[in-house]
Structure formats: C-alpha cells, structure tokens
Design a protein around this motif. Structure first.
Motif, mmCIF file in Angstrom:
data_model
loop_
_atom_site.group_PDB
_atom_site.id
_atom_site.type_symbol
_atom_site.label_atom_id
_atom_site.label_comp_id
_atom_site.label_asym_id
_atom_site.label_seq_id
_atom_site.Cartn_x
_atom_site.Cartn_y
_atom_site.Cartn_z
ATOM 1 N N GLY A 85 0.720 -1.125 0.205
ATOM 2 C CA GLY A 85 -0.164 -0.075 0.068
ATOM 3 C C GLY A 85 0.891 1.354 -0.073
ATOM 4 O O GLY A 85 2.137 1.403 0.213
ATOM 5 N N ILE A 86 0.061 2.304 -0.208
ATOM 6 C CA ILE A 86 0.769 3.621 -0.155
ATOM 7 C C ILE A 86 0.147 4.448 0.864
ATOM 8 O O ILE A 86 -0.961 4.770 1.231
ATOM 9 C CB ILE A 86 0.218 4.468 -1.479
ATOM 10 C CG1 ILE A 86 1.092 3.556 -2.845
ATOM 11 C CG2 ILE A 86 1.099 5.672 -1.399
ATOM 12 C CD1 ILE A 86 0.594 4.168 -4.008
ATOM 13 N N ALA A 87 1.175 5.043 1.818
ATOM 14 C CA ALA A 87 0.524 5.954 3.055
ATOM 15 C C ALA A 87 -0.177 7.452 2.603
ATOM 16 O O ALA A 87 0.210 7.704 1.296
ATOM 17 C CB ALA A 87 1.889 6.238 3.852
ATOM 18 N N LYS A 88 -0.971 7.613 3.347
ATOM 19 C CA LYS A 88 -1.727 9.037 3.163
ATOM 20 C C LYS A 88 -0.809 9.852 2.558
ATOM 21 O O LYS A 88 -1.187 10.618 1.306
ATOM 22 C CB LYS A 88 -2.537 9.203 4.477
ATOM 23 C CG LYS A 88 -3.289 10.751 4.092
ATOM 24 C CD LYS A 88 -4.225 11.058 5.473
ATOM 25 C CE LYS A 88 -4.497 12.453 5.231
ATOM 26 N NZ LYS A 88 -5.123 12.911 6.592
ATOM 27 N N ASP A 89 0.260 10.566 3.347
ATOM 28 C CA ASP A 89 1.018 11.504 2.900
ATOM 29 C C ASP A 89 1.593 11.423 1.707
ATOM 30 O O ASP A 89 2.758 12.142 1.186
ATOM 31 C CB ASP A 89 1.816 12.113 4.296
ATOM 32 C CG ASP A 89 2.526 11.038 4.460
ATOM 33 O OD1 ASP A 89 2.509 9.978 4.164
ATOM 34 O OD2 ASP A 89 3.526 11.333 5.469
ATOM 35 N N GLU A 90 1.530 9.952 1.112
ATOM 36 C CA GLU A 90 2.489 9.877 -0.084
ATOM 37 C C GLU A 90 1.524 9.600 -1.290
ATOM 38 O O GLU A 90 2.060 9.466 -2.551
ATOM 39 C CB GLU A 90 3.375 8.336 0.000
ATOM 40 C CG GLU A 90 4.400 8.624 1.133
ATOM 41 C CD GLU A 90 5.163 7.492 1.294
ATOM 42 O OE1 GLU A 90 4.768 6.135 0.830
ATOM 43 O OE2 GLU A 90 6.337 7.198 2.075
ATOM 44 N N LEU A 91 0.319 9.601 -1.237
ATOM 45 C CA LEU A 91 -0.522 9.513 -2.237
ATOM 46 C C LEU A 91 -0.310 10.557 -3.395
ATOM 47 O O LEU A 91 -0.331 10.282 -4.473
ATOM 48 C CB LEU A 91 -1.966 9.707 -1.999
ATOM 49 C CG LEU A 91 -2.322 8.234 -1.170
ATOM 50 C CD1 LEU A 91 -3.908 8.519 -0.554
ATOM 51 C CD2 LEU A 91 -2.555 7.026 -1.991
ATOM 52 N N ILE A 92 -0.372 11.963 -2.917
ATOM 53 C CA ILE A 92 -0.211 13.042 -3.857
ATOM 54 C C ILE A 92 1.221 12.826 -4.402
ATOM 55 O O ILE A 92 1.394 13.046 -5.608
ATOM 56 C CB ILE A 92 -0.362 14.267 -3.258
ATOM 57 C CG1 ILE A 92 -1.878 14.390 -2.907
ATOM 58 C CG2 ILE A 92 -0.053 15.499 -4.230
ATOM 59 C CD1 ILE A 92 -2.433 15.802 -2.159
ATOM 60 N N PRO A 93 2.327 12.805 -3.918
ATOM 61 C CA PRO A 93 3.520 12.632 -4.329
ATOM 62 C C PRO A 93 3.831 11.411 -5.367
ATOM 63 O O PRO A 93 4.613 11.502 -6.333
ATOM 64 C CB PRO A 93 4.705 12.405 -3.471
ATOM 65 C CG PRO A 93 3.988 13.083 -2.144
ATOM 66 C CD PRO A 93 2.382 12.830 -2.401
ATOM 67 N N ALA A 94 2.840 10.482 -5.139
ATOM 68 C CA ALA A 94 2.970 9.103 -6.007
ATOM 69 C C ALA A 94 2.431 9.415 -7.409
ATOM 70 O O ALA A 94 3.104 8.867 -8.242
ATOM 71 C CB ALA A 94 2.167 7.879 -5.433
ATOM 72 N N LEU A 95 1.639 10.577 -7.489
ATOM 73 C CA LEU A 95 1.182 11.082 -8.686
ATOM 74 C C LEU A 95 1.965 12.228 -9.454
ATOM 75 O O LEU A 95 1.529 12.794 -10.468
ATOM 76 C CB LEU A 95 -0.228 11.574 -8.525
ATOM 77 C CG LEU A 95 -1.334 10.412 -8.168
ATOM 78 C CD1 LEU A 95 -2.682 11.245 -7.666
ATOM 79 C CD2 LEU A 95 -1.508 9.579 -9.131
ATOM 80 N N THR A 96 3.045 12.432 -8.867
ATOM 81 C CA THR A 96 3.745 13.597 -9.421
ATOM 82 C C THR A 96 5.094 12.975 -10.050
ATOM 83 O O THR A 96 5.434 11.739 -9.578
ATOM 84 C CB THR A 96 4.531 14.372 -8.147
ATOM 85 O OG1 THR A 96 3.377 14.954 -7.408
ATOM 86 C CG2 THR A 96 5.330 15.544 -8.664
#
Length: 601
Positions: free
Chosen positions: A63-74
């Motif tokens: 999984g991907i942590a909450k605070d890493e979701l937006i960076p994951a889309l960058t």
C-alpha cells in the motif's frame, strides 16, 4: 519567431506520458510492475472496452501511505531509487517515478490505498490534471488504481487507438508476460464483466502450461545453464512447434520482460540448423545476472536494455539454447522410453540389442553406419535364437523381432519400408514413421560439422579420379581455392582450362555424385566468398554436402540398414529435424491408432 516560454505543467506531463503510455496495455504494464514491487501476491484486473473505457487493478501489496498519495502522482517521485549509485544496480521493476503521473495526465484516475499502519484507506482523484486532497475510503490492505476514458482529453492521441478487441489483446499479452515471470502471484482478468483468465499461485512449469497451453509444454526442451554470475533457465520449443510469428517468444532479464536484438539474434542462430525457412522459434527464458551488468534506464517503457558485455552474453545464450536443442531424441522425448537406453544397449548406442535378429550387413550398412562384422556375423545372429530374414528385397520384419520384448529404443525397431521413402518402426508407444532421406541427411551433416570442427577429415582417395568438364570461370575459381577445398576434405586438380579432376573426397561422401557435389560446392563458395565460407557459409556448404550423400528416395533398404539408421538417429544431435528444419520422424501412439479404427466403440 515566437518567444521561448515554459510549457504548462499539464502539457509537459501529457508530452512525457506519450513515451510511457501508448495505449491501455502500457498503463496496465506500469501498474502491474508497481503492484509486484509492492510485494503483492494477488492482483485482480478489470477492463471495460479493452481498457479504453475503464481499467481497475486491485492488489494486496504493502500500500501507499496517506501523505505519499499525492507525491506518487507527481513525475519523478519514487521509492525505488534515491541516488545515481542506485540507478546502476536496479532490482525493482519500476524506478523512474513516471507511471502514475503519466497515466493521470491522459485519463481520469482514482488512487485508493491502505497500509498496515493505517486504520482505513485513503483516496485521491485526478481530473484533467487537478488532484484532490486525500479523503477516507473503504478498502482492505493494498492498492486500487482506476483509470477512466483513456486519451479522452487528447483527441489526437485517442484516434490512434485500435478496436476494443485489439486493445484487449494487447492487455492480455501484458498479463501473460507478468504471469509467466511471477508464478508466485495470483492473477485474474475480467473483461466487460466476464472472467477471462485466472492464474492461481503455482510452480513455473504449471504456470507456463496454464499460459501457453499443454501442447506447448509437450513440445519443449528445458534449459538450466550457468556461467560465472549469469544463469539461463526456462524452456525452448522444439522446431516442430515453430510459429508463423514471434507471438510465443518470452525473454526476461532479472524478471523484466525485454525485447533485445542481441538476444533475439543469439536464439535465432541457435535454431538455424533446425528451423524451417521463415518460421519463428517459441520459448520462455529467464536470464539472471548481476544488476550492475545491465542498464535498464534506456527507454521510458523499460523494455529495452543494454549489457556491459554483449558479445559474451550472446555466446552464452547461443550455446545454451543450441545445447538444449542438440539433445538426441531419447533425451528430448523421455516419454518415448521406459527402461530403454543405456541398460538395454550397453555395448553400443548405434547397434540394435543382440536379442533381436538382423540381416547380414550390406555395403551401405557398413560404410555409412560403421557396424562391425563381428556383431553382425552369422554366429552372432544365430545366438539370438531368431531365424533372421536373409533376403534384402524383403522389407517385412520377422515377427520374432517384436514378440515378447518388454522395451524398445526410443525410435523402436524397423518393420518395413513404405514406397522407398519412409521407414515404419515399432516402439513402446506405437508406430514410428521416419523420412529416411531427411534423417540420414541430418546424421551426415552432424558428422561433417564434427569433422570440420576437429579438423579430422577421413580422406578417401578415389581409385580412378573423377574427371569432368567445367566452364572456364569455375575452373579458374577452383584453382584459386584449392587450399579451401582441401580444408573441407577434397583434393582437386586442374587438368585443362575446362577440365577438373577430383582425386580424394571425405570418406563419408564417397557414395555421392562427385561431379554434381563439387560443382554445387563451387557455387556455394562463390556466393559466400572464399574469405567467409568457413564462417558465415560453413553450415550451408556442409548441408549441401550431406544432402548430396544422403539416402535417396526409392532406395531399397534391408531391415538391418533401417535399424542402423534408427540407432544413428538416436545418437545424433538435432536428429528430430533435417538440415532445413523439417521433421525427420513422426509417432502415432496406440491410442491414436485405436481412434482411427474406432476400436472399443
């Protein structure tokens, strides 16, 4: 001229996305690689309209942590590497940090994920480049990626997509590749609400069978070769399973599916002697090597790589595949044998066991198959208690040859000859039909190659030199290449501007049409050039030599000669195909014969 200016971020992402995401299958590949890198053991894929309308991939990874979701889309955000040194020893499938950013730039994307340390899942959405803040969502451990309406916001790209069926087929191919390389992961694929594929966790053999079918697995030879820190494993299909296209070629380097000209050439060369005309080999191969010896950062799609020592790798792969294909029939087809083999034929793999009756040797039998007189003399045959058939024109084997015998060699023992073209034999499974010219051609070809490699030509001086007329060009060319002819076992003499004489030939070729053979070799040398004839054109010349010498159609063979040919086939590399890639034998088992005659119905 327009002023230079920085492009908008969305346009930059859309341009970059074109290198990574060409079609829905490209996006599926990237998402599956991320799931595998996240240690997923189950991945479910749901597609609508070939993935064009919607693609939903669910995994049970970390999984991907909450605070890493937006960076994951960058773009260029990744957890796989952090330094230049990491880039030189990549072990993960993904590492560029472009996949999700590229997919979100050309579709509407929803990303939902939960880690073990979170109480619930979190979700973000991307619409036309705009990313929402994370919000709570319902999901167990893992990640769900949903992509809707591919290229809806880029009409110029969308029009290049193919039909729903074509796009689905590309997605299916991606799944097959990932399923082959990761049998430890369960995969399911639904298309338009229907389950199309389900691959449970299993071993590699069963996974290959599930993906490529039982026919493929019954037609393969295995490979397991290692040299230094390089290892090649997998299966290669026998030439009889060759394909009209490259649709069954799977090569993985450190678990990554790749297409590489160097590797393709090495495998093609290994099949060169056994593959017919424009047919393509089929294979599933896994290469493992030190990541520092491979550069996977060559193309955004990561399907192209570079090797530090390509020449050594080419030779390693070539010899590994060639070695696997070179195994005699009894090794490549163990299902044809129960207890037959070295125990039943300890004295010589080229001779029938003494408990079978055989005919007296003929000139062909002795000269081509090298069976000694002691084994085939009258007393030896008499010791078997079988009255062998002494007439060379009678082609039906004595019934005593096949009675009360528990085991046969792989290709069995001869029963007779059909129209002077095929040998009919009986083995443990049923009936074996052998193309005698094709089989003998392969035997001679392999002997000629071995003789050339070891420089151990056995020369046969002709009692009367063969003299013949040739055009002036051939004579001049022959005179310029007398040393080359000597290298391949021929002694030529120039008698006049239009006359050649052959004084010696390789002993194995003494039964050939010497004149026609010599002229054909001259043409081969002219085609390839004298400086390349022992490299690039070597096998073609040897193939020509063996073809001229092999048993011709309508040649009547005795039972002894037929059995000798069968034993030679079993002891010869690549004997399942002739030099042109055609099969040399075919088996019809008893079940097949019973079906033909409707026995039991």
């Amino acid at each position: 001229m327009a002023a230079i200016k920085l492009l908008p971020e969305l346009l930059i992402n859309q341009i970059a996305a074109g290198e990574v995401v060409e079609r829905p299958a490209s996006a599926l590949k990237e998402i599956l690689e991320n799931s595998i890198d996240a240690s997923a053991t189950r991945i479910d894929i749901q597609l609508l309209q070939g993935g064009i309308k919607q693609m939903r991939i669910t995994d049970n990874g970390t999984g991907i942590a909450k605070d890493e979701l937006i960076p994951a889309l960058t773009r260029h955000s990744t957890s796989k590497i952090s330094s230049l040194d990491d880039l030189h020893k990549i072990t993960s499938l993904g590492f560029r940090g472009e996949a999700l950013a590229s997919i979100s730039a050309i579709s509407n994307l929803v990303l939902t994920s939960q880690t073990d340390t979170q109480n619930h899942a979190w979700q973000v959405q991307v619409n036309c480049g705009s990313i929402t803040q994370p919000r709570p969502a319902a999901l167990s451990r893992g990640t769900v990626v949903e992509a809707h309406d591919f290229f809806a916001n880029i009409p110029a790209r969308r029009k290049f997509l193919k039909t729903e069926t074509t796009e689905y087929t590309h997605c299916e191919d991606v799944l097959k590749r990932m399923a082959l390389v990761r049998p430890d992961v369960e995969f399911t694929l639904e298309h338009n609400g229907k389950l199309r594929h389900q691959y449970p966790i299993t071993d590699i053999s069963q996974r290959i069978k599930a993906v490529l079918g039982e026919d493929f697995m019954q037609s393969v030879a295995s490979i397991n070769e290692q040299a230094a820190d390089i290892r090649l494993q997998g299966v290669v299909a026998l030439p009889a399973y060759s394909r009209a296209s490259r649709d069954t070629q799977y090569f993985f380097v450190n678990h990554r599916f790749i297409r590489d000209r160097l590797i393709a050439h090495a495998i093609r060369e290994a099949y060169r002697d056994v593959l017919h005309l424009d047919r393509y080999p089929a294979f599933v191969l896994f290469l493992e090597m030190n990541p520092s010896e491979v550069d996977v950062n060559v193309h955004p799609a990561k399907s192209e790589i570079k090797f530090r020592d390509p020449r050594a790798l080419h030779q390693f792969i070539f010899h590994a595949v060639q070695k696997s294909l070179a195994r005699p029939s009894k090794e490549m087809h163990p299902e044809l044998v129960t207890n037959a083999g070295s125990e039943s034929m300890p004295h010589c793999p080229n001779r029938p066991p003494k408990k079978f009756g055989v005919e007296q040797p003929t000139e062909l039998y002795q000269s081509l198959f090298d069976i000694d007189d002691a084994y085939l003399n009258t007393s030896a045959v008499a010791d078997t208690g079988v009255q062998a058939n002494r007439r060379s024109d009678v082609l039906i084997a004595d019934s005593a040859l096949t009675e009360n015998v528990p085991d046969f060699p792989p290709l069995g023992f001869a029963l007779g000859q059909l129209h002077g073209v095929y040998i009919l034999a009986q083995n443990n499974n049923g009936l074996v039909v052998v193309d005698m010219h094709a089989a003998h051609e392969r035997i001679l070809y392999e002997k000629l190659k071995a003789a050339m490699d070891s420089q151990s030509w056995s020369m046969q001086a002709l009692l009367i030199p063969v003299t013949f007329h040739a055009d002036r060009g051939d004579v001049v060319f022959a005179e310029e290449n007398l040393a080359l002819f000597e290298q391949i076992g021929f002694e030529l003499a120039i008698l006049s501007p239009t006359t050649l004489a052959v004084r010696s030939v390789p002993a194995i070729l003494q039964q050939a049409d010497i004149v026609k053979l010599t002229l054909d070799i001259l043409r081969e040398i002219r085609e390839y050039g004298s400086d390349r004839v022992l490299t690039a054109g070597r096998n073609e010349i040897l193939a020509t030599m063996s073809c001229h010498t092999a048993i011709r159609a309508n040649r009547t063979l005795t039972i002894a000669e037929m059995n000798a040919l069968l034993r030679e086939m079993e002891a010869t590399d690549r004997a399942d195909q002739c030099n042109h890639g055609r099969p040399t034998w075919y088996e019809i088992n008893m079940a097949g014969l019973d079906k033909l005659f409707m026995r039991g119905k």
